[in-house]
Design an enzyme around this catalytic site. Structure first.
Site, PDB file in Angstrom:
ATOM      1  N   ASP A 214       0.834  -1.205   0.000  1.00  0.00           N
ATOM      2  CA  ASP A 214       0.000   0.000   0.000  1.00  0.00           C
ATOM      3  C   ASP A 214       0.872   1.260   0.000  1.00  0.00           C
ATOM      4  OD1 ASP A 214      -2.866   0.911   0.465  1.00  0.00           O
ATOM      5  OD2 ASP A 214      -1.917   1.900   2.175  1.00  0.00           O
ATOM      6  N   GLU A 262      14.104 -15.081   0.536  1.00  0.00           N
ATOM      7  CA  GLU A 262      14.476 -16.126   1.492  1.00  0.00           C
ATOM      8  C   GLU A 262      13.580 -17.353   1.312  1.00  0.00           C
ATOM      9  OE1 GLU A 262      14.010 -14.349   5.339  1.00  0.00           O
ATOM     10  OE2 GLU A 262      15.632 -12.922   5.020  1.00  0.00           O
TER      11      GLU A 262
END
Ligand code: GLC
Length: 544
Positions: A214, A262
């Site tokens: 956002d 990751e």
């Protein structure tokens, strides 16, 4: 680097699943209410996963479902790592992820990093602490201007109207680019940065496949004195606005990419960044988020030249940056596209909404015909398409919500001069009748139009010509046909936009009113009835 592989990731992990995905946006409070409190909830969404899977979407993007006082429909988050108790629990969320993955549908969650809720533990601590404290340093607290500091530090205005600064009892002011209940974080503070990285890991560990970011262009601010004026609505191309789209923001998203990588497959991300197009793609670079919302068509008139130019420019920019293009016509912040396309060209939709949708007249049938044609055009483009809940039902904006029931901060903060976004957030009609047309068992938190049942899933389901059937068929055909990320423009009459993908799959949209000769080939799907040897106005056809 450790790679984490949650057991629930669908099928064989495909690191590029998002590049050509159809992503369905769910606005959780308005989707499905499972516990008869008038508010949509997580269990309600889970119960509708089979519907979304049968629609053929690749992923669901959930607008915020986190604990929130709802000063801005959930975009005021008071805890980034929990579920709003009115909407369910973390166990319910895990069940939603499991159910979606079992249906081969991915989950994208919203992350709101520019501001917290004023009820977030950090902001409460900041208010309780003294000026100059580490608690205040997570936000943007400043002294006021004027001889006694009683004026805001600068003339920056909030996106929802009024000053972007609010004063606290000890005399300091804090910055909020949105409502006063949404204090802005200071992203130059390392504790803010590391905490958000933990939030990305928290949801990634729970199996989410991606994030929608956002106000991504708001995180880096130039707060040096004297404060310079901002022009948030028309940003410069050189990144020189003090509040939005500054070059420093990209370093933040570089660190986010490292966190997202990751995981195996790496988590996807998409930026909400209302910036000029050439700068928007910077957020989408492979070293950052991967995608950014392209709002160009959402802001464009239904016009063949405009559509063609915007598609061409966006594909070129994406190819250059290595991103995948995105396409979107509606979301929870704008008037639904079936309605926009049914209003006379150039209508100021804010002003139109204030008349409760009676003047100027809305041509509902034309709007829907154009909306269907435009949606099919988008679904034939390379890149990913974002579908806002209810557009597959051909929903129009709910324009006649009684004023005393409006909830949008835009309405509340504009002194009731801007009606705001409630009209596209009205709960979804699932059945033709009932207290909330199948949304739940009681009246919903926002009133639905009385004729909503005619647009319900139940009403459209069995009708082969309905908008719902068109979306189902289009998504199925796209899934079968989509390959590669390029298109070839075709020679067409001026009112038509036509392009070929590959293996003979072509899409033609007649933007005009008059019919044009039908293109050659076998018809795969059309957005409306076809004439005898003719492609009627406001119609898209796919041929092979
Ligand atoms: C984004 C959201 C919008 C929200 C604003 C503040 O633009 O899409 O709904 O009001 O950010 O968080």
């Amino acid at each position: 680097m450790t790679l984490r592989t949650p057991s629930s990731t669908p099928g064989t992990p495909d690191p590029n699943w998002w590049r050509q995905a159809v992503v369905y946006q769910v606005y959780p409070r308005s989707f499905a209410d499972s516990n008869a409190d008038g508010l949509g909830d997580v269990e309600g969404i889970t119960s509708r996963v089979p519907y979304l899977a049968s629609l053929g979407v690749d992923a669901i993007w959930l607008s915020p479902f986190f604990p929130s006082p709802l000063a801005d429909g959930g975009y005021d988050v008071s805890d980034y790592r929990d579920v709003d108790p009115r909407l369910g629990t973390l166990d319910d969320f895990d069940q939603l992820v499991r159910t979606a993955h079992a249906h081969d549908v991915r989950i994208i969650v919203d992350v709101v990093p520019n501001h917290t809720s004023d009820q977030h533990a950090w902001f409460r601590a900041a208010l309780a602490a003294a000026p100059g404290s580490p608690e205040r340093a997570r936000y943007v607290f400043r002294q006021g201007s004027g001889p006694d500091g009683s004026l805001p530090p600068s003339d920056w205005v909030s996106n929802f109207g009024g000053s972007a600064w609010t004063r606290v009892p000890d005399g300091e002011w804090y910055l909020h680019l949105f409502a006063p209940e949404q204090p802005d974080l200071d992203w130059s503070n390392p504790s803010v940065r590391s905490d958000f990285e933990d939030t990305l890991r928290f949801w990634s560990d729970r199996g989410v496949d991606g994030f929608r970011v956002d106000v991504a262009h708001g995180l880096a601010k130039d707060l040096s004195v004297p404060y310079r004026p901002s022009n948030g609505h028309q940003l410069p191309l050189d990144g020189s606005d003090p509040l939005y789209d500054r070059d420093e923001v990209h370093e933040i998203f570089g660190t986010w990419r490292a966190v997202l990588d990751e995981y195996d497959p790496p988590r996807a991300a998409i930026a909400e960044a209302w910036t000029p197009a050439p700068r928007r793609v910077l957020y989408a670079r492979p070293t950052e988020l991967g995608q950014a919302f392209n709002f160009d068509l959402l802001e464009a008139a239904f016009d063949p030249g405009v559509f063609r130019d915007l598609v061409e420019q966006n594909l070129a920019m994406s190819a250059h940056s290595g991103a995948s293009s995105t396409w979107v016509l509606s979301n929870h912040d704008v008037v639904r596209h079936a309605t926009r396309y049914g209003l006379p060209l150039g209508t100021d939709t804010d002003a139109w909404l204030m008349t409760d949708g009676t003047t100027p007249p809305l041509d509902r049938a034309l709007g829907l015909r154009r909306a269907r044609a435009a949606s099919m055009l988008l679904l034939a483009l390379p890149g990913s398409t974002y579908v806002y809940q209810g557009e597959e039902l051909g929903l129009h904006e709910a324009a006649a919500i009684p004023r005393d029931q409006l909830q949008d901060p835009k309405w509340l903060r504009s002194g009731h001069t801007v009606k705001g976004r409630d009209g596209c957030r009205v709960p979804i009609p699932w059945t033709s009748s009932g207290p909330s047309f199948g949304f739940g068992d009681v009246a919903p938190f926002l009133p639905q139009p009385v004729d909503f049942g005619a647009s319900s899933v139940e009403a459209l389901e069995g009708d082969p010509d309905s908008t719902l059937s068109m979306y189902r068929q289009a998504l199925a055909a796209r899934r079968r046909l989509q390959q590669g990320e390029s298109l070839t423009w075709l020679d067409t009459p001026a009112s038509v936009v036509g392009f070929a993908r590959h293996d003979g799959w072509r899409s033609y949209t007649n933007f005009g009113d008059a019919p044009v000769p039908m293109p050659s080939g076998t018809v795969l799907l059309a957005s409306g009835p076809l004439g005898d040897g003719e492609l009627p106005g406001a119609t898209t056809v796919w041929v092979a």
